[in-house]
Enzyme design. Structure first.
Site, PDB file in Angstrom:
ATOM      1  N   ASP A   1      -4.691  -5.335  -9.050  1.00 43.02           N
ATOM      2  CA  ASP A   1      -4.029  -4.148  -9.603  1.00 43.02           C
ATOM      3  C   ASP A   1      -3.645  -4.371 -11.056  1.00 43.02           C
ATOM      4  O   ASP A   1      -3.834  -3.509 -11.916  1.00 43.02           O
ATOM      5  CB  ASP A   1      -2.742  -3.852  -8.822  1.00 43.02           C
TER       6      ASP A   1
ATOM      7  N   GLU B   1       0.833  -1.212   0.000  1.00 36.32           N
ATOM      8  CA  GLU B   1       0.000   0.000   0.000  1.00 36.32           C
ATOM      9  C   GLU B   1       0.863   1.256   0.000  1.00 36.32           C
ATOM     10  O   GLU B   1       0.540   2.249  -0.656  1.00 36.32           O
ATOM     11  CB  GLU B   1      -0.955   0.010   1.190  1.00 36.32           C
TER      12      GLU B   1
HETATM   13 ZN    ZN Z   1      -2.645  -2.968  -4.710  1.00 38.29          ZN
END
Ligand code: ZN
Ligand code: ADP
Ligand code: MG
Length: 606
Positions: A490, A415
């Site tokens: 992602d 993150e």
């Molecule tokens: Zn991610």
């Protein structure tokens, strides 16, 4: 009381009817049972005046008026051949319950239903102490008599409290607000996972404002009888208006507020009626009257969109899973009532309970008190708390989401990678919040706050998004030298974006401003049915290469930024491991403290 008498009357009428039916049935049964051979003889003698046959049941009348019955063969040919010759033509009847039998059966069913109904009523009356309070809402009025709950009893959701503060100010003095022409939201929807304190928060709002609090649970609207829910809603609002200023609280509103028309049969109509009534009532009152509607749900996704429209639940407040500080606060709130040993370190417990909800932390304190009591301690000690923690974690369904330290660290770097890349990429949206508190579907999240609502994206903005998306994976690669499956989402998103840039928006120089492959929308389903390929295999290959190039550039950019700012990556990850979530301000301070290295402007060009 009058209605009750009416039901008694109905009851007696039914009893009488059934009695009549029973006696009629008795009269109807022929007096004499005879053998079939007797019947054949009587027919031969010409004694039989009428005969009716129903299956193997035979009944009839003799010349002297005697009625008889017997059983005989069930095929009609026999009678037609043997009896018709003698002038006795039987009357064939369909096999089935006779009229009277069916009356009797219906009567019985009705009696049973009525009896049940009366028992039900009796209970209802005893419950409420009032006669016939069917359509009345079951809303419980919590006023000063109960223990008043205030914001001091709720910890770990300061943002939600801030948002609710406006409501409290309004309820304290509605006229002050309306005089200035302010528009007050009608409905506030509290959203959050179970046990995060939504119900508690709603009561605290009433407590803070010092107004009456009507509380009803969505499931209480949905009753057996059609129309009851709707009239309860009506009654609830009537009560509320009489007590204004006040709060009407509908807990678990998803029980009534589910999206209409996606269920089948079974009480569905009733719920729909109730929901419609709720919508009507919401439209029909003015918050200036001083009534604020608050509702809570852990399934905002299933709510009917009509409920969320402006003028209804237009204010939405998220009640989040608590982070370390929040958990400490909640533990402290609940430990107020229990004697703690001086050695106890609640912060340690808070750090060791990521993913615990407020309700789970409350039960942690309770369990600890029980452990302490079992060993005759006078105060709760650290070991009691640790044992309680394990017990609650084991019992909790989400125990798989309680991260191991290694997982937590990895998520923190992932993150932090997203956030730092976003912070240092000029075209990216600002970072609003970073968290590694486990959610149902992901281990962490970086939230962005768009500066403005955007409908169109420039090439560099899209590239920046791909770059930020790669930040998580790049960070993992730098720190660990490998990746795990955590970044798959992602990668999927980045690939979709890149594909869109190449095939839809004509943003690839190599492919030119051409829409490659028509998007086939199946309008009525609203789904993307995929693309039809109207280009060659060679073109497809070039498209894939271009997509790969876009994503690859993004990844390289992200990597470069993170390598140049490795010190920040470590710092932010460390801070995340400690605090579990960072808001925009905290993150910004960290970055600025550490002298960030901004990427070369050219590095953003693919
Ligand atoms: Zn991610
Ligand atoms: P929800 O309605 O969101 O499912 P509740 O409000 O019923 O959760 O919470 C259950 C209990 O857990 C509360 O009565 C309270 O004791 C405790 N609790 C939950 N969240 C908090 C919080 N933020 N602060 C203090 N106690 C909390
Ligand atoms: Mg609740």
């Amino acid at each position: 009381m009058r209605t009750r008498q009416m039901w008694m009357m109905v009851f007696f009428v039914i009893v009488v009817l059934v009695a009549v039916a029973v006696t009629a049935r008795k009269n109807f049964v022929p007096q004499q049972q005879i053998n079939f051979s007797d019947l054949v003889q009587s027919v031969e003698k010409g004694d039989v005046t009428s005969l009716s046959i129903k299956g193997s049941w035979v009944e009839g009348t003799l010349a002297d008026g005697t009625r008889f019955h017997t059983t005989g063969p069930a095929n009609s040919d026999f009678y037609l051949e043997q009896f018709a010759k003698k002038g006795v033509v039987p009357d064939f009847q369909e096999v089935g319950d006779s009229l009277w039998v069916s009356v009797l059966m219906n009567g019985l069913v009705v009696i049973v239903v009525i009896a049940l109904f009366m028992v039900f009523m009796r209970q209802l009356q005893m419950g409420s102490g009032k006669a016939m309070s069917f359509g009345k809402s079951k809303a419980k009025l919590l006023s000063e008599s109960g223990k008043r709950i205030t914001f001091a009893d709720v910890a770990g959701c300061d943002e939600a409290k801030d948002e609710l503060d406006e409501i409290i100010q309004f309820l304290k003095d509605p006229r002050k607000f309306t005089r200035l022409g302010g528009r007050i939201p009608k409905g506030v929807l509290l959203m959050g996972s179970p046990g995060t304190g939504k119900t508690l928060l709603a009561r605290a709002v009433a407590g803070e404002a010092g107004v009456p609090f009507f509380s009803i649970s969505g499931s209480e609207f949905v009753e057996m009888f059609v129309g009851v829910g709707a009239s309860r809603v009506r009654d609830l609002f009537e009560q509320g208006k009489k007590q204004a200023p006040c709060i009407i609280f509908i807990d678990e509103i998803d029980a009534v507020g589910r999206h209409r028309g996606n269920g089948m049969g079974g009480g569905h109509d009733e719920r729909e009626q109730t929901l419609n009534q709720l919508l009507v009532e919401m439209d029909g009152f003015d918050s200036a009257e001083g009534v604020i509607l608050v509702a809570a749900t852990n399934r905002p996704d299933v709510l009917d969109p009509a409920l969320l429209r402006p003028g209804r639940f237009d204010r939405r407040v998220v009640v989040p899973q608590p982070d370390v500080r929040g958990r400490l606060g909640i533990l402290q709130v609940h430990a107020r009532r229990t004697p703690l040993d001086e050695q106890v370190d609640l912060e340690r417990i808070a750090r060791g309970t990521p993913g615990f909800s407020g309700a789970e932390l409350e039960s942690l304190i309770n369990e600890a008190a029980l452990f302490a009591a079992r060993t005759n301690k006078r105060k709760i000690e650290q070991e009691d708390l640790e044992m309680a923690k394990d017990k609650v974690a084991m019992g909790s369904e989400r125990r798989s989401l309680v991260l191991s330290d290694a997982m937590k660290k990895r998520t923190a770097y992932h993150e932090a990678g997203h956030a730092i890349v976003a912070r240092l990429t000029p075209e990216s949206d600002p970072v609003n919040k970073i968290t590694i508190i486990p959610r149902t579907r992901s281990l962490g999240a970086t939230h962005f706050l768009p500066i403005e609502d955007r409908w169109t994206w420039s090439v560099s903005q899209l590239k920046a998004r791909i770059t930020c998306g790669m930040g998580g994976r790049a960070a993992e690669e730098i720190i660990y030298g490998d990746f795990d499956t955590g970044a798959s989402d992602d990668i999927k998103k980045a690939t979709q974006l890149a594909h869109g840039m190449v095939c839809e928006y004509g943003m690839s120089e190599a492919m030119g401003p051409i829409a490659w492959g028509e998007r086939r929308d199946e309008g009525y389903l609203g789904r993307d049915a995929g693309r039809s390929r109207d280009y060659s295999e060679a073109t497809a290959q070039r498209i894939d290469e271009e997509v790969k190039k876009f994503v690859g550039f993004g990844y390289e950019n992200a990597r470069t930024i993170l390598v140049q700012n490795l010190h920040i990556l470590h710092k932010v990850a460390q801070s995340l491991i400690e605090k579990e979530s960072l808001d925009a301000g905290e993150f910004e301070r960290l970055v600025l403290q550490m002298n960030p290295v901004y990427p070369e402007p050219t590095s953003n060009v693919a």
